[in-house]
Motif scaffolding. Structure first.
Motif, PDB file in Angstrom:
ATOM      1  N   PRO A  38     116.810   9.522  54.025  1.00 26.17           N
ATOM      2  CA  PRO A  38     117.314  10.509  54.993  1.00 26.17           C
ATOM      3  C   PRO A  38     118.401  11.418  54.434  1.00 26.17           C
ATOM      4  N   VAL A  39     119.147  10.935  53.455  1.00 20.63           N
ATOM      5  CA  VAL A  39     120.235  11.735  52.884  1.00 20.63           C
ATOM      6  C   VAL A  39     119.688  12.975  52.192  1.00 20.63           C
ATOM      7  N   LEU A  40     118.494  12.895  51.650  1.00 23.91           N
ATOM      8  CA  LEU A  40     117.934  13.974  50.848  1.00 23.91           C
ATOM      9  C   LEU A  40     117.213  15.029  51.679  1.00 23.91           C
ATOM     10  N   LEU A  41     117.089  14.803  53.001  1.00 22.11           N
ATOM     11  CA  LEU A  41     116.286  15.690  53.837  1.00 22.11           C
ATOM     12  C   LEU A  41     117.159  16.666  54.611  1.00 22.11           C
ATOM     13  N   GLY A  42     116.592  17.835  54.902  1.00 18.19           N
ATOM     14  CA  GLY A  42     117.261  18.816  55.721  1.00 18.19           C
ATOM     15  C   GLY A  42     116.962  18.607  57.189  1.00 18.19           C
ATOM     16  N   PRO A  43     117.444  19.486  58.063  1.00 20.72           N
ATOM     17  CA  PRO A  43     117.189  19.344  59.508  1.00 20.72           C
ATOM     18  C   PRO A  43     115.718  19.364  59.854  1.00 20.72           C
ATOM     19  N   ASP A  44     114.889  20.007  59.020  1.00 17.79           N
ATOM     20  CA  ASP A  44     113.461  20.066  59.300  1.00 17.79           C
ATOM     21  C   ASP A  44     112.704  18.848  58.799  1.00 17.79           C
ATOM     22  N   GLY A  45     113.416  17.868  58.273  1.00 16.96           N
ATOM     23  CA  GLY A  45     112.759  16.657  57.781  1.00 16.96           C
ATOM     24  C   GLY A  45     112.132  16.808  56.411  1.00 16.96           C
ATOM     25  N   GLN A  46     112.365  17.937  55.753  1.00 19.99           N
ATOM     26  CA  GLN A  46     111.813  18.187  54.432  1.00 19.99           C
ATOM     27  C   GLN A  46     112.927  18.137  53.378  1.00 19.99           C
ATOM     28  N   PRO A  47     112.568  17.823  52.120  1.00 22.17           N
ATOM     29  CA  PRO A  47     113.588  17.840  51.059  1.00 22.17           C
ATOM     30  C   PRO A  47     114.271  19.201  50.964  1.00 22.17           C
ATOM     31  N   VAL A  48     115.556  19.194  50.733  1.00 18.39           N
ATOM     32  CA  VAL A  48     116.336  20.423  50.664  1.00 18.39           C
ATOM     33  C   VAL A  48     116.000  21.158  49.371  1.00 18.39           C
ATOM     34  N   ARG A  49     115.585  22.386  49.504  1.00 17.22           N
ATOM     35  CA  ARG A  49     115.260  23.182  48.327  1.00 17.22           C
ATOM     36  C   ARG A  49     116.524  23.434  47.514  1.00 17.22           C
TER      37      ARG A  49
END
Length: 835
Positions: free
Chosen positions: A782-793
């Motif tokens: 969960p730490v690696l994900l953005g608000p949209d549930g996808q990995p942060v670019r």
């Protein structure tokens, strides 16, 4: 199947006047527009990839001789074909095939079904062709199509004759479905069906599943009793003498799939293909090294492939003579670059072998670990015509002599004298001789035959991959002479005053007493060690239950990727120089006015605190300041106008060694996040020899960067301000170390900033390559994900590749809060803490 590179070469005219070479930008444009990588062009011209790079950079090198002529003709061919290529609004005509470069060989698991689909995509000479409307076919081929306008076109060939396709190189037939080939192909084009990996304008490109890339280096060679079955996670281990495996040809672009009738797919069988036969030079047929053990009254040499050879030597000079006698044993390894030297044989002496040669198993000099110069063994070596290096007879002595102008050298390693450092090799020195031979042989295969400590080996690897000199013919002297190679470290250069450590004579001349040099006068590019002040921890973070640590995989090695470093002397620019991000160097500038979020470490200092005023910074640090919107105005600079990606081959070889070893432990590049976390949680429970090998590879990468700024050994004989031996090395380059550490710190900060901007997550502590975040669970996902549930670019990504992150550990938030309140860096504690 024919090689597309060879197909193109066959079309290049080799007669007539040689066309002029275009400028470097045009050379690059023609190559890229044709679709070739530097590696493919290097393969076509039989040169190295680095050579192609020097031809395309400013100022360019001018290729000469037959290679230069072929290069000019090949570029002229590209220009002619690209100029004649049709525009995208002409669907019946296809451009030349683009063969993309692949950074690593494709996985050798393609099935017969995939092969059949790929064959159809590249050539329609298969059974059951699609039904065609022949009324729409053109009876005459389009003259602009390279399939027909070449000499020996289809219209000139009799029925039944085959020849290679002009685009993909595959054998193609004259008749297809009972019709002349050009009629068939144009009928396909009129129906909107692409061919030879080309795509009709406006149509989406269907793709085949692409196997995950795997390292180009061979699988680690370990003891046979630890090998797993072919269907297990670890590939089948080889027991042959290690040499670099030949690279595979580049893969074609993803091809359109053939329309198929609905059918139940056949089950895929997992078949193990035989390993490629390694090409070993005859003079190195017994491998790069041997481990000598004295048992049962006999001295035995254990080879990397498990064989043993009796050794009759009773003295070290006799041992060196025996090791170089190709009639008795053929030790050594091939050179890694055409301008370099073959690797000298390595003889590893166990406790029994050391005693057999009359050497003490426990040195009295435990500080320098050297045998006295007046020792009987040392004198006998010199009497026999052999010489020792200035280091003398220590844990890694080198015996050499010159015969008929040729250099003969043997490297020794004495295990009782702690030749294998425990911090890098663990307890490898205690392994049985056969297992140790295989372990060291695998390291030699993946990295380099050990030359000393892992730091020395790393430095030697840099030189082996980028030799500083080469032999050139001198018309004046009528013989080959040594010449410097551009873009290498071929000359000893002084550091800039700000780059030199405090003990350097340049610094001592201005600051004679130790500790009197102002901090602002020293280039302080180090890894970040920072703890967020406790009062800046938010209520939202206090409400979370856990903290999670992320560790960047071989972060310093990852920073070397494509990094341009100075190769020549520093040039002083004293008065307000304009900042140029293309120039490696050190810049004196004030970055203390830049406002940043205090919940992030300041990227301009190793402490993470705000700078107090003007200071010296490496180029990547200032480049990041510009990225953050700062108005950077240096007051002074030391820059290096000659520069190159000197460490790129070093990075690529160590990266391949690292990934190959991790794959042997079950951690591959194609795992999803959950599978990767599971594999990383248990990889240290795998083959102990592979775990040791992995530690040695990582230590080699880290220690090699540190050795670029080797400091003097502080002892009774050291005088502050006097030069030390390391300053005489061409690879003593503190500026290169500084730019690597600057790049690594900036890379990490950029990802932390991106995660903060997108997901509102801020680090609690940072320790070199480890960063800790507050989290809702013990899982790092969960730490690696953005608000949209996808990995942060642009943020952190899980993975085994250098620069990706792994899970370092998790703890309760209360554990972290108690330590943070006392100012303890929890990033340094979490790995050893237990829940």
């Amino acid at each position: 199947m024919l090689d597309p590179v060879k197909v193109v070469l066959a079309q290049v005219p080799l007669v007539g006047p040689v066309p002029p070479l275009p400028d470097p930008k045009e050379r690059t444009r023609l190559r890229e527009q044709w679709g070739w990588s530097k590696t493919q062009l290097a393969e076509a011209l039989e040169v190295s990839r680095e050579t192609v790079w020097t031809w395309e950079k400013e100022p360019p090198r001018t290729p000469r001789g037959k290679t230069g002529q072929l290069y000019a003709r090949l570029l002229a061919h590209f220009a002619t074909e690209l100029a004649a290529a049709p525009s995208a609004d002409t669907p019946t005509v296809a451009p030349p095939a683009v063969v993309p470069a692949t950074p690593a060989p494709l996985r050798e698991e393609a099935t017969a079904r995939e092969d059949e689909e790929a064959q159809f995509a590249f050539d329609f000479d298969v059974e059951d062709p699609p039904e065609l409307s022949w009324d729409t076919a053109l009876a005459k081929p389009d003259a602009a199509d390279p399939e027909y306008d070449l000499p020996g076109s289809w219209t000139e060939l009799p029925e039944g004759v085959t020849r290679p396709c002009a685009r993909c190189g595959r054998p193609t037939a004259f008749l297809v479905a009972g019709q002349p080939r050009h009629v068939y192909l144009q009928a396909m084009a009129s129906m909107g069906v692409p061919r030879c990996a080309t795509q009709t304008a406006g149509a989406p490109a269907p793709t085949l599943p692409t196997p995950a890339p795997t390292p180009a280096t061979s699988t680690p060679v370990m003891p046979s009793d630890t090998a797993l079955a072919p269907d297990d996670a670890m590939p089948e281990l080889s027991a042959t003498a290690p040499t670099p495996a030949p690279s595979r040809p580049p893969a074609r672009a993803a091809a359109p799939q053939r329309p198929r009738k609905a059918a139940t797919p056949a089950p895929r069988r997992k078949t193990a293909k035989p390993a490629a036969v390694k090409q070993v030079a005859p003079e190195h047929a017994d491998g790069p090294l041997a481990v000598l053990d004295f048992t049962d009254g006999a001295l035995t040499a254990h080879l990397v492939d498990g064989r043993t050879i009796a050794c009759p030597a009773k003295t070290l000079q006799a041992l060196a003579t025996w090791a170089l006698d190709k009639k008795k044993i053929r030790l050594g390894a091939d050179r890694l670059h055409d301008n370099g030297f073959h690797q000298d044989p390595l003889l590893v002496l166990t406790h029994g072998a050391v005693a057999h040669f009359g050497l003490p198993t426990d040195l009295a000099d435990q500080e320098d670990l050297r045998l006295p110069a007046d020792h009987t063994v040392v004198k006998n070596i010199q009497k026999a015509g052999w010489e020792l290096t200035k280091s003398g007879l220590g844990p890694w002595p080198r015996l050499f002599k010159r015969v008929d102008g040729r250099r003969h050298c043997v490297q020794l390693a004495l295990l009782p004298w702690r030749a294998l450092e425990t911090r890098a090799w663990g307890s490898a020195a205690d392994l049985p001789a056969p297992e140790l031979a295989r372990l060291l042989g695998t390291f030699a295969d993946l990295v380099l035959t050990p030359r000393g400590t892992v730091a020395v080996t790393a430095e030697e690897l840099m030189t082996a991959l980028r030799p500083p000199t080469k032999a050139v013919w001198s018309e004046e002297s009528g013989k080959y002479v040594s010449a410097n190679v551009p873009d290498t470290l071929h000359t000893v250069v002084d550091p800039a005053p700000c780059e030199a450590p405090d003990e350097h004579p340049l610094v001592v001349a201005d600051y004679p007493e130790a500790g009197t040099r102002p901090a602002s006068e020293a280039l302080d590019e180090e890894a970040c060690i920072w703890v967020r002040p406790y009062d800046l921890i938010t209520d939202d973070e206090h409400a979370r239950t856990s903290v999670v640590a992320l560790d960047v995989a071989v972060a310093f090695l990852a920073a070397c990727r494509r990094l341009h470093v100075g190769t020549g002397p520093a040039t002083h620019r004293p008065r307000n120089p304009r900042f140029d991000p293309e120039l490696p160097g050190s810049w004196y500038v004030d970055l203390s006015t830049i406002e940043l979020d205090p919940r992030l470490p300041n990227p301009f200092t190793s402490s993470g605190d705000r700078p107090q005023g003007p200071a010296w910074y490496a180029t990547p640090t200032l480049e990041y300041a510009v990225e953050l919107g700062a108005d950077v105005r240096p007051m002074e600079a030391w820059v290096r106008e000659t520069h190159s990606p000197y460490l790129q081959p070093w990075y690529e070889r160590l990266r391949a060694a690292y990934l190959t070893t991790m794959a042997g432990l079950g951690v591959t590049t194609d795992l999803d996040d959950e599978a990767f976390l599971a594999a990383m949680a248990g990889y240290k429970n795998g083959d102990p020899a592979l775990v040791t090998l992995l530690d040695a590879i990582k230590a080699t990468a880290k220690s090699g960067i540190g050795k670029l700024r080797q400091r003097p050994n502080i002892g009774l004989d050291y005088v502050f301000g006097e030069p030390w031996p390391a300053l005489n090395r061409k690879t003593w380059r503190p500026d290169i170390r500084a730019i690597i550490l600057s790049k690594a710190r900036i890379n990490m900060h950029r990802k932390m900033r991106r995660l903060a901007e997108v997901a509102n997550r801020y680090p609690l502590a940072v320790n070199t390559d480890c960063v800790i975040y507050a989290a809702e669970t013990l899982s790092p996902l969960p730490v690696l994900l953005g608000p949209d549930g996808q990995p942060v670019r642009g943020g952190f990504r899980l993975g085994v590749n250098p620069g990706s992150v792994k899970h370092q550990g998790s703890q309760t938030f209360q554990w972290a809060a108690d330590l943070l309140a006392d100012g303890v860096n929890i990033a340094n504690e979490i790995k050893d803490a237990s829940l």
